[in-house]
Design a protein around this motif. Structure first.
Motif, PDB file in Angstrom:
ATOM      1  N   VAL A  62      34.874 -33.501  44.266  1.00 21.37           N
ATOM      2  CA  VAL A  62      35.480 -31.997  43.143  1.00 21.37           C
ATOM      3  C   VAL A  62      34.839 -30.605  43.199  1.00 21.37           C
ATOM      4  O   VAL A  62      33.646 -30.345  44.045  1.00 21.37           O
ATOM      5  N   LEU A  63      35.746 -29.894  43.240  1.00 17.27           N
ATOM      6  CA  LEU A  63      35.210 -28.106  43.327  1.00 17.27           C
ATOM      7  C   LEU A  63      34.059 -28.095  42.251  1.00 17.27           C
ATOM      8  O   LEU A  63      33.914 -28.523  41.041  1.00 17.27           O
ATOM      9  N   GLU A  64      33.437 -27.056  43.019  1.00 20.08           N
ATOM     10  CA  GLU A  64      32.200 -26.923  42.733  1.00 20.08           C
ATOM     11  C   GLU A  64      31.876 -26.490  41.017  1.00 20.08           C
ATOM     12  O   GLU A  64      31.383 -27.173  40.804  1.00 20.08           O
ATOM     13  N   ALA A  95      43.164 -29.039  40.538  1.00 22.66           N
ATOM     14  CA  ALA A  95      41.715 -28.951  40.696  1.00 22.66           C
ATOM     15  C   ALA A  95      41.061 -30.278  41.030  1.00 22.66           C
ATOM     16  O   ALA A  95      40.733 -30.472  42.405  1.00 22.66           O
ATOM     17  N   LEU A  96      41.489 -31.497  40.867  1.00 22.40           N
ATOM     18  CA  LEU A  96      40.953 -32.231  40.775  1.00 22.40           C
ATOM     19  C   LEU A  96      41.865 -32.704  42.664  1.00 22.40           C
ATOM     20  O   LEU A  96      40.738 -32.703  43.905  1.00 22.40           O
ATOM     21  N   LEU A  97      42.712 -32.485  43.611  1.00 25.14           N
ATOM     22  CA  LEU A  97      43.584 -32.570  44.212  1.00 25.14           C
ATOM     23  C   LEU A  97      42.963 -31.784  44.962  1.00 25.14           C
ATOM     24  O   LEU A  97      42.353 -32.071  46.022  1.00 25.14           O
ATOM     25  N   ALA A  98      42.164 -30.647  44.619  1.00 25.58           N
ATOM     26  CA  ALA A  98      41.851 -29.301  45.146  1.00 25.58           C
ATOM     27  C   ALA A  98      40.659 -29.817  45.655  1.00 25.58           C
ATOM     28  O   ALA A  98      40.597 -29.957  46.965  1.00 25.58           O
ATOM     29  N   GLY A  99      39.543 -30.578  44.976  1.00 22.78           N
ATOM     30  CA  GLY A  99      38.809 -30.610  45.653  1.00 22.78           C
ATOM     31  C   GLY A  99      38.872 -31.876  46.098  1.00 22.78           C
ATOM     32  O   GLY A  99      38.118 -31.910  47.700  1.00 22.78           O
ATOM     33  N   ALA A 100      39.049 -32.116  45.824  1.00 23.38           N
ATOM     34  CA  ALA A 100      39.672 -34.038  47.445  1.00 23.38           C
ATOM     35  C   ALA A 100      40.448 -32.979  48.912  1.00 23.38           C
ATOM     36  O   ALA A 100      39.422 -33.323  49.666  1.00 23.38           O
ATOM     37  N   LEU A 120      48.003 -24.574  43.948  1.00 23.39           N
ATOM     38  CA  LEU A 120      46.769 -25.978  44.568  1.00 23.39           C
ATOM     39  C   LEU A 120      47.024 -24.845  45.941  1.00 23.39           C
ATOM     40  O   LEU A 120      45.363 -25.049  45.984  1.00 23.39           O
ATOM     41  N   ALA A 121      47.569 -23.990  46.410  1.00 28.53           N
ATOM     42  CA  ALA A 121      46.959 -23.603  48.007  1.00 28.53           C
ATOM     43  C   ALA A 121      45.945 -22.737  47.398  1.00 28.53           C
ATOM     44  O   ALA A 121      44.441 -22.476  48.246  1.00 28.53           O
ATOM     45  N   ASP A 122      46.042 -21.873  46.212  1.00 28.28           N
ATOM     46  CA  ASP A 122      45.591 -20.879  45.656  1.00 28.28           C
ATOM     47  C   ASP A 122      43.377 -21.622  45.543  1.00 28.28           C
ATOM     48  O   ASP A 122      42.502 -21.106  45.848  1.00 28.28           O
ATOM     49  N   LEU A 123      43.572 -22.606  45.193  1.00 27.76           N
ATOM     50  CA  LEU A 123      42.295 -23.440  44.526  1.00 27.76           C
ATOM     51  C   LEU A 123      41.797 -24.359  45.051  1.00 27.76           C
ATOM     52  O   LEU A 123      41.026 -24.172  45.848  1.00 27.76           O
ATOM     53  N   VAL A 124      42.110 -24.641  46.595  1.00 25.09           N
ATOM     54  CA  VAL A 124      41.836 -25.313  48.072  1.00 25.09           C
ATOM     55  C   VAL A 124      40.748 -24.004  48.669  1.00 25.09           C
ATOM     56  O   VAL A 124      39.911 -23.516  48.653  1.00 25.09           O
ATOM     57  N   ALA A 125      42.282 -22.681  48.880  1.00 22.94           N
ATOM     58  CA  ALA A 125      41.612 -21.377  49.024  1.00 22.94           C
ATOM     59  C   ALA A 125      39.725 -21.150  48.877  1.00 22.94           C
ATOM     60  O   ALA A 125      39.529 -20.548  49.231  1.00 22.94           O
ATOM     61  N   GLY A 126      39.717 -21.248  47.435  1.00 20.68           N
ATOM     62  CA  GLY A 126      39.018 -20.797  46.946  1.00 20.68           C
ATOM     63  C   GLY A 126      37.181 -21.447  46.854  1.00 20.68           C
ATOM     64  O   GLY A 126      36.350 -20.711  46.587  1.00 20.68           O
ATOM     65  N   GLU A 127      37.817 -22.671  48.150  1.00 17.83           N
ATOM     66  CA  GLU A 127      36.018 -23.054  48.131  1.00 17.83           C
ATOM     67  C   GLU A 127      35.681 -21.983  49.777  1.00 17.83           C
ATOM     68  O   GLU A 127      34.563 -23.529  50.339  1.00 17.83           O
ATOM     69  N   GLY A 128      35.644 -21.442  50.081  1.00 16.92           N
ATOM     70  CA  GLY A 128      35.033 -20.774  51.032  1.00 16.92           C
ATOM     71  C   GLY A 128      35.469 -21.247  52.363  1.00 16.92           C
ATOM     72  O   GLY A 128      37.040 -20.790  52.292  1.00 16.92           O
ATOM     73  N   VAL A 130      37.778 -22.887  53.796  1.00 17.68           N
ATOM     74  CA  VAL A 130      38.112 -24.689  54.090  1.00 17.68           C
ATOM     75  C   VAL A 130      39.437 -24.138  54.782  1.00 17.68           C
ATOM     76  O   VAL A 130      40.161 -23.083  53.727  1.00 17.68           O
ATOM     77  N   ASP A 131      40.293 -24.252  55.760  1.00 15.97           N
ATOM     78  CA  ASP A 131      41.544 -24.197  56.057  1.00 15.97           C
ATOM     79  C   ASP A 131      42.985 -24.647  55.452  1.00 15.97           C
ATOM     80  O   ASP A 131      42.210 -25.939  55.543  1.00 15.97           O
ATOM     81  N   ARG A 132      43.115 -23.528  54.657  1.00 20.50           N
ATOM     82  CA  ARG A 132      43.887 -24.331  53.278  1.00 20.50           C
ATOM     83  C   ARG A 132      45.079 -24.835  54.236  1.00 20.50           C
ATOM     84  O   ARG A 132      46.204 -25.641  53.820  1.00 20.50           O
ATOM     85  N   ALA A 133      45.658 -24.388  55.812  1.00 17.63           N
ATOM     86  CA  ALA A 133      46.951 -24.885  56.379  1.00 17.63           C
ATOM     87  C   ALA A 133      46.548 -27.149  56.487  1.00 17.63           C
ATOM     88  O   ALA A 133      47.720 -26.914  56.178  1.00 17.63           O
ATOM     89  N   ALA A 134      45.646 -25.982  57.112  1.00 22.34           N
ATOM     90  CA  ALA A 134      44.446 -27.955  57.467  1.00 22.34           C
ATOM     91  C   ALA A 134      45.303 -28.880  55.986  1.00 22.34           C
ATOM     92  O   ALA A 134      44.912 -29.981  56.704  1.00 22.34           O
ATOM     93  N   ALA A 135      44.059 -28.199  55.325  1.00 24.27           N
ATOM     94  CA  ALA A 135      44.135 -28.632  54.463  1.00 24.27           C
ATOM     95  C   ALA A 135      44.995 -29.421  53.684  1.00 24.27           C
ATOM     96  O   ALA A 135      45.760 -30.682  53.106  1.00 24.27           O
TER      97      ALA A 135
END
Length: 289
Positions: A62-64, A95-100, A120-128, A130-135
């Motif tokens: 999950v997200l930090e 957020a659960l999706l973004a963590g995975a 969702l893209a913003d939540l994924v990008a918040g993990e540092g 992480v390549d948002r497009a690839a995710a």
């Protein structure tokens, strides 16, 4: 519908083959090649990408900021119920999706046509880093499965790590048991891939129930008739987890969900207090879920 399986859960090429076979049986993914969220890439390109091995984790990360609420993540083979007003796909579900996705895993969303792609893209990008497009290329969306949603979920469970589904109807007991058995089958065999299931709404066998108890939105100005006007700058959410997975205890956590940049962030109470008084007449709107 009979889902194709493969024997080695670390075989990424085998997983893609199983996912490709499953998608061929999903009517809503045939015409034009159903795209991943934000239209990043056709599924034919996603499942046809190069092979290789991947590390299969026992739980879905999950997200930090969520680790205090869910220290072990979401266990594979389990069903999680996310309770929200009118069954909407809220920030907690995203957020659960973004963590995975941020952890390099594959996800599917079934029966949620209004999925918030930019959020969702913003939540994924918040993990540092992480390549948002690839995710987002690892996200499969089946927006309207209709009455076939149990078969779609069963098929996709062979190829992805986490499935988010909104049945849209009251789930009959025998249907729920069939989906649960499919999840347990992957977990118990030890040689087959196993996905976690996140259900928007009630799910009788869910080991974990999550909901947002309240969200206080900041950035709203005005008094009297104009109160509540302005641009939202973030939301402080109170999240609650309970059920068998928490030992019957009720766990809660406060965090920015979302923060000003759209990501999930830990709470700095001093900053929250300053934020509430920095602008003359600024108001916070508290929404109880």
């Amino acid at each position: 519908m009979v889902a194709q399986t493969f024997e080695d859960p670390t075989d990424l090429a085998g997983r893609r083959a199983a996912l490709a076979a499953a998608l061929e049986k999903v009517p809503s993914t045939r015409a034009g090649g159903q795209r991943s969220v934000l239209g990043a890439a056709p599924l034919s390109e996603i499942v046809g990408a190069g092979g290789g091995a991947e590390q299969v984790q026992e739980s879905i990360p999950v997200l930090e900021p969520l680790t205090g609420l869910l220290p072990g993540g979401v266990r594979r083979g389990d069903a999680v119920s996310v309770q929200s007003r009118d069954g909407i796909c809220d920030y907690l579900a995203l957020a659960l999706l973004a963590g995975a996705l941020a952890a390099g895993l594959w996800c599917a969303v079934v029966g949620v046509p209004e999925l918030g792609g930019p959020a969702l893209a913003d939540l994924v990008a918040g993990e540092g880093d992480v390549d948002r497009a690839a995710a987002l290329d690892r996200l499969v969306v089946v927006p309207a499965p209709g009455e076939q949603w149990p078969e779609v979920v069963a098929a996709l469970a062979d190829g992805v790590d986490l499935v988010l589904v909104r049945p849209g109807i009251e789930v009959r007991a025998e249907v729920g048991r069939r989906v649960d058995a499919r999840l347990r089958q992957g977990r118990s065999s030890g040689t087959r891939h196993s996905a976690a299931l996140v259900v928007l709404g009630a799910w009788s066998s869910a080991r974990l129930v999550l909901h947002t108890a309240a969200t206080t939105w900041t950035g709203l100005d005005g008094v009297g008739p104009t109160r509540g006007c302005g641009r939202l700058t973030g939301g402080v959410s109170m999240l609650v987890a309970e059920g068998r997975a928490t030992g019957g205890r009720r766990h809660s956590a406060r965090m920015w969900l979302p923060a000003a940049d759209g990501a999930a962030r830990p709470i700095d109470d001093a900053a929250v207090a300053a934020r509430g008084t920095e602008a003359s007449g600024e108001r916070a709107l508290r929404v109880v879920a």
